[in-house]
Design an enzyme around this catalytic site. Structure first.
Site, short mmCIF file in Angstrom:
data_model
loop_
_atom_site.label_atom_id
_atom_site.label_comp_id
_atom_site.label_asym_id
_atom_site.label_seq_id
_atom_site.Cartn_x
_atom_site.Cartn_y
_atom_site.Cartn_z
N GLY A 50 62.06 -16.64 2.70
CA GLY A 50 62.69 -17.13 1.47
C GLY A 50 63.72 -18.20 1.79
N GLY A 89 72.82 -29.22 11.64
CA GLY A 89 73.70 -28.75 12.72
C GLY A 89 72.94 -28.64 14.03
N VAL A 133 70.06 -30.14 14.86
CA VAL A 133 69.57 -31.46 15.31
C VAL A 133 70.70 -32.27 15.95
CG1 VAL A 133 68.67 -33.69 14.50
CG2 VAL A 133 67.66 -31.55 13.66
N ARG A 160 55.47 -18.17 3.76
CA ARG A 160 55.17 -16.80 4.17
C ARG A 160 53.83 -16.92 4.90
NH1 ARG A 160 59.80 -13.88 2.39
NH2 ARG A 160 60.33 -14.63 0.32
N ASP A 216 65.18 -11.42 8.11
CA ASP A 216 64.84 -10.50 9.21
C ASP A 216 63.35 -10.51 9.55
OD1 ASP A 216 64.20 -9.14 6.92
OD2 ASP A 216 65.56 -7.45 7.27
N GLY A 217 62.50 -10.86 8.58
CA GLY A 217 61.07 -11.03 8.89
C GLY A 217 60.88 -12.16 9.89
N SER A 218 61.54 -13.26 9.61
CA SER A 218 61.46 -14.42 10.51
C SER A 218 62.03 -14.09 11.88
CB SER A 218 62.26 -15.59 9.92
OG SER A 218 61.81 -15.84 8.61
N THR A 228 69.45 -16.70 4.40
CA THR A 228 68.99 -15.95 3.22
C THR A 228 70.17 -15.76 2.27
OG1 THR A 228 68.29 -13.77 2.41
CG2 THR A 228 69.30 -13.80 4.57
N ASP A 265 70.48 -13.18 0.45
CA ASP A 265 70.61 -11.75 0.18
C ASP A 265 71.74 -11.05 0.96
OD1 ASP A 265 68.44 -11.92 -1.56
OD2 ASP A 265 66.99 -11.50 0.02
N ASP A 300 71.56 -9.64 3.73
CA ASP A 300 70.99 -8.35 4.12
C ASP A 300 70.61 -8.31 5.61
OD1 ASP A 300 68.92 -10.17 3.98
OD2 ASP A 300 67.52 -8.82 2.99
N ARG A 329 76.73 -8.04 -28.07
CA ARG A 329 75.55 -7.50 -27.40
C ARG A 329 75.89 -6.87 -26.07
NH1 ARG A 329 72.30 -12.74 -27.60
NH2 ARG A 329 71.24 -12.48 -29.58
N GLY A 389 68.84 -9.90 -3.98
CA GLY A 389 69.53 -9.16 -2.92
C GLY A 389 68.61 -8.19 -2.18
N ARG A 390 67.36 -8.10 -2.64
CA ARG A 390 66.41 -7.13 -2.06
C ARG A 390 67.05 -5.74 -2.00
NH1 ARG A 390 62.93 -8.87 2.97
NH2 ARG A 390 64.98 -9.07 3.92
N ARG A 420 68.29 -19.29 -5.92
CA ARG A 420 68.00 -19.80 -4.57
C ARG A 420 68.30 -21.29 -4.44
NH1 ARG A 420 63.00 -17.79 -2.45
NH2 ARG A 420 63.09 -15.54 -2.29
#
Ligand code: ADP
Length: 319
Positions: free
Chosen positions: A11, A22, A24, A72, A103-105, A125, A127, A129, A162, A170-171, A252
């Site tokens: 993401g 930074g 480069v 992805r 964290d996936g990356s 990210t 998030d 997280d 209302r 934030g997952r 994002r």
């Protein structure tokens, strides 16, 4: 190390461009060549990359998104795919890689470093997280965006008396929700770290109505509950019109706020320092305002920050 690659993955987040810049600029200053790899691990697998000069990252510090693109690419979990990626890197004379992502990356970077290819991860990210760091690149910008959105919701909710539910990203981490709720004076928050108590929520909202509050705003982290269903439930229970708003990908985008630019720039330069020292399979963090680095394995397993229970306690006093 003479030539490094840089990519953004997973993401996107505001400040990724500042982080690339930074990396480069620090690398070139230290006498390295830099290649930008397009669309994360997908572009790495497809051998799509380009040499970057100082001027290629001009004006990038202010820009949202990532000019290298992100993707992805689940096939990167397969060893054969990763071996092909390493072959592409080696064929281009690239010795080391900086991966900016979540964290996936990080897992992808960890596996490449285990195959002997030096990698450093930077936390990109919104998030917040990721373990081993107090803050991630993009978090403060997203927070500002969310607060501005909730301020607008407050105006209209108040005009119409209302109740508004607002879903925040934030997952599985409530940091964005909690900080946004405090900063925008929400009446209640629903977080992944705290079990949802619908009755307590309704009671709190009713208490507000009895005290003559014109509106109520409830900040809800994504994935915890279906906020449209929750809105119906609250409307039935309180007999007040209740609307749900999902902020979505608005969160994002946008030009990074100053702090994200500083964080991204510092972390980008630090990644080069680490690679030149021979560090690999580590990720960069900021803890108590100091740059730090940890093994990726540690960051994704045991360095998770504890839930900020004191924030919630304070927020509850201010509702
Ligand atoms: P994020 O980096 O934001 O957490 P993802 O979890 O989607 O986002 O991961 C981004 C990419 O990283 C994935 O599309 C995939 O290419 C790679 N990746 C994720 N998990 C792994 C893993 N376990 N092993 C290897 N590569 C991974």
């Amino acid at each position: 190390i003479k030539k490094i690659g840089v990519l953004t993955s997973g993401g996107d987040s505001p400040g990724m461009n500042a982080a690339i810049r930074g990396v480069v600029r620090a690398a070139i200053t230290d006498g390295l060549e830099v290649y930008g790899i397009y669309d994360g691990y997908l572009g790495l697998y497809e051998n799509r990359m380009k040499k970057l000069n100082r001027s290629d990252v001009s004006d990038m510090i202010t820009r949202g998104g990532t000019f290298l693109g992100s993707a992805r690419f689940p096939q990167f979990k397969e060893e054969a795919t990763r071996l092909k990626a390493i072959e592409n890197l080696k064929n281009n004379g690239i010795d080391a890689l900086v991966v900016i992502g979540g964290d996936g990356s990080y897992m992808g970077a960890k596996l490449l470093s285990e195959k002997g290819f030096p990698c450093i991860g930077l936390p990109g990210t919104i998030d917040n997280d990721i373990g081993g760091t107090d803050y991630t690149i993009g978090y403060f910008t997203a927070l500002q965006t969310i607060v501005e959105a909730i301020d607008r919701l407050r105006d209209t909710s108040s005009s119409h008396q209302r109740i508004s539910l607002v879903e925040v990203m934030g997952r599985y981490c409530g940091d964005l929700t909690m900080a946004a709720a405090i900063a925008s004076g929400c009446e209640f928050m629903i977080l992944p770290e705290v079990p949802l108590d619908k009755e307590a929520l309704v009671k709190e909202l009713q208490r507000g109505i009895e005290h003559g509050k014109k509106h109520a705003i409830v900040a809800v982290t994504e994935k915890v509950t279906d906020i449209y269903e929750l809105a119906k439930y609250i409307q039935t229970q309180t007999e007040r019109e209740t609307r749900a708003t999902v902020l979505g990908h608005i969160q994002r985008g946008g030009s990074p706020v100053a702090y994200d630019r500083v964080l991204a720039s510092r972390m980008g330069a630090y990644a080069i320092e680490l690679l030149l020292k021979g560090v690999s399979g580590h990720c960069v963090g900021i803890q108590q305002d100091e740059l730090v680095h940890h093994e990726i394995e540690d960051a994704v397993t045991n360095l998770k920050r504890p839930f900020k229970a004191d924030w919630l306690k304070t927020a509850e006093k201010l509702f």
